[in-house]
Design an enzyme around this catalytic site. Structure first.
Site, short mmCIF file in Angstrom:
data_model
loop_
_atom_site.label_atom_id
_atom_site.label_comp_id
_atom_site.label_asym_id
_atom_site.label_seq_id
_atom_site.Cartn_x
_atom_site.Cartn_y
_atom_site.Cartn_z
N GLU A 1 -2.12 -1.03 0.95
CA GLU A 1 -1.07 -1.00 1.99
C GLU A 1 -0.41 0.39 2.01
O GLU A 1 0.81 0.50 2.15
CB GLU A 1 -0.05 -2.11 1.74
CG GLU A 1 0.59 -2.08 0.36
CD GLU A 1 1.35 -3.36 0.00
OE1 GLU A 1 1.04 -4.43 0.53
OE2 GLU A 1 2.27 -3.26 -0.84
N LYS B 1 5.78 -10.20 6.00
CA LYS B 1 6.83 -10.44 5.01
C LYS B 1 7.55 -11.72 5.39
O LYS B 1 8.27 -11.76 6.41
CB LYS B 1 7.80 -9.26 4.96
CG LYS B 1 7.14 -7.97 4.47
CD LYS B 1 6.81 -8.05 2.99
CE LYS B 1 6.12 -6.79 2.50
NZ LYS B 1 5.92 -6.80 1.04
N LYS C 1 -0.07 -7.68 6.92
CA LYS C 1 0.62 -8.51 5.93
C LYS C 1 2.02 -8.80 6.45
O LYS C 1 2.77 -7.89 6.78
CB LYS C 1 0.67 -7.78 4.59
CG LYS C 1 0.99 -8.71 3.43
CD LYS C 1 0.81 -8.00 2.09
CE LYS C 1 2.08 -7.34 1.65
NZ LYS C 1 1.99 -6.82 0.27
N ASP D 1 3.27 -12.32 2.42
CA ASP D 1 3.95 -11.87 1.19
C ASP D 1 5.37 -12.42 1.17
O ASP D 1 6.20 -12.03 2.00
CB ASP D 1 3.97 -10.34 1.12
CG ASP D 1 4.56 -9.82 -0.18
OD1 ASP D 1 4.94 -10.63 -1.04
OD2 ASP D 1 4.64 -8.58 -0.33
MG MG Z 1 4.73 -7.73 -2.70
#
Ligand code: MG
Length: 371
Positions: free
Chosen positions: A322, A165, A163, A193
């Site tokens: 996560e 950021k 994931k 995200d």
């Molecule tokens: Mg989040």
């Protein structure tokens, strides 16, 4: 009455992390502060809990500690530890907010409940539907080259979910990173995200470009409070939108279903204030065809063990988790690594209770405020 809560100890700890993390605020983290809770019953049982604060929601480790010491501990001591829903109602009645501190209390009570009957907490939630949970690793090192090398190495070891950021660099830089990851590892399960990072008026144009790297979902693109925009994004995009900051309670999950701003949802004990409310969020989501995902807020092994017991028992939690902090990010946790991350999954701990044993020497070494 042996199941009476006799004493509650609390610590504020500061734990170094292995590599710097930046999750969108511009602030780079090098250690994490958490609050540890130990609930003792009159008949000698001990339950552990952990609060990982979330600054955007007004929580810090210091506020969690103060809420526990000055408000929650006094209303809990003397209560029946078996009556978890009643104890959480006491906490809700004593003070609004402080979901992190309340989550710590509730997981400690479940730890005690499991130990009382000699069963893992997952059994108390209906039993596991999966022994392992797919693990997502967050690409959030300010040094992207280091993250890319780490991702290649983890992929070679069987890890598939990453994931990224996004939203704290300019869009061109975000796209460069996303495309580099997609090129390097074409079959990875890539997620994005934004941590509320996009300007509402501009979000759709940005996300149409992001869809080119085929993300599995796009998490919380716009700020909490902009749910009308998030609903429009969910309707316009092919990629599912995952609600994180916008869904913190069963009531908000219900609203998300009604207003169509969550194609999927992140479940965090620190948002919901405990396991029972988290399960209620998942139940509403499941009824609406919205799968759930195990999110995290810098928790260590105690809180993530509690979340793993719960999510391992929820058929609707199909997007993985996560929970990488204990295995990949903390230099040393106060509990041995019960999640045993490797090969792209975590293992749900075997009980009894949460299945964690605190190393009191490490706890003492990391304590900033002791019991
Ligand atoms: Mg989040």
């Amino acid at each position: 009455m042996g199941d009476r809560i006799e004493r509650i100890a609390t610590w504020l700890i500061d734990s170094p992390i292995r590599s710097a993390r930046s999750h969108g605020s511009g602030h780079v983290k090098r250690s994490v502060r958490r609050v540890i809770v130990a609930i003792h019953t009159a008949d000698g049982l001990l339950g552990w809990g952990e609060a990982a604060p979330w600054a955007p929601f007004g929580n810090t480790a210091e506020t969690a500690l103060a809420a526990l010491r000055h408000v929650l501990v006094p209303v809990l001591v003397g209560g029946d530890a078996r009556r978890i829903a009643s104890r959480m109602a006491d906490c809700a009645g004593a003070i609004a907010g402080h979901s992190d501190a309340k989550a710590a209390v509730e997981m400690a009570l479940w730890d005690i409940a499991g130990k009382r009957v000699g069963a893992p907490v997952s059994d108390l939630f209906g039993g596991l539907v999966r022994e392992t949970i797919p693990l997502s690793f967050s690409i959030a090192d300010p040094d992207f080259a280091a993250d890319l090398a780490r991702a290649r190495q983890m992929y070679a070891g069987g890890h598939r979910i990453f994931k990224v950021k996004t939203g704290f660099l300019d869009q061109a830089e975000d796209m460069r990173r996303l495309e580099a990851l997609r090129d390097a590892l074409p079959w990875m399960d890539l997620r994005v995200d934004y941590n509320q990072g996009l300007a509402p008026h501009d979000a759709l144009r940005v996300l149409r470009a992001v869809e080119r790297v085929a993300p599995t979902f796009i998490e919380q693109p716009v700020p909490r409070g902009q749910e009308a925009v998030m609903a429009r994004l969910a309707a316009a995009l092919d990629t599912p939108v995952l609600a994180d900051e916008s869904v913190t309670s069963p009531e908000e999950m219900l609203r998300a279903v009604r207003e169509g701003y969550a194609d999927s949802v992140s479940i965090k004990l620190m948002k919901s204030g405990g396991l029972l409310a988290a399960r209620a969020i998942d139940a509403i989501a499941a009824a609406a065809g919205v799968p759930s995902y195990g999110g995290t807020l810098w928790e260590g092994g105690i809180a993530l063990a509690a979340a793993a017991h719960l999510l391992g028992s929820l058929p609707n939690c199909t997007l993985g988790c996560e929970f990488y902090m204990p295995s990949y990010a903390l230099v040393q946790d106060i509990v041995p690594d019960v999640l045993r991350a490797g090969g792209g999954v975590i293992h749900v701990p075997a009980g009894p209770g949460l299945g964690v044993t605190v190393d009191m020497d490490v706890l003492a070494a990391q304590a900033v405020v002791g019991d």
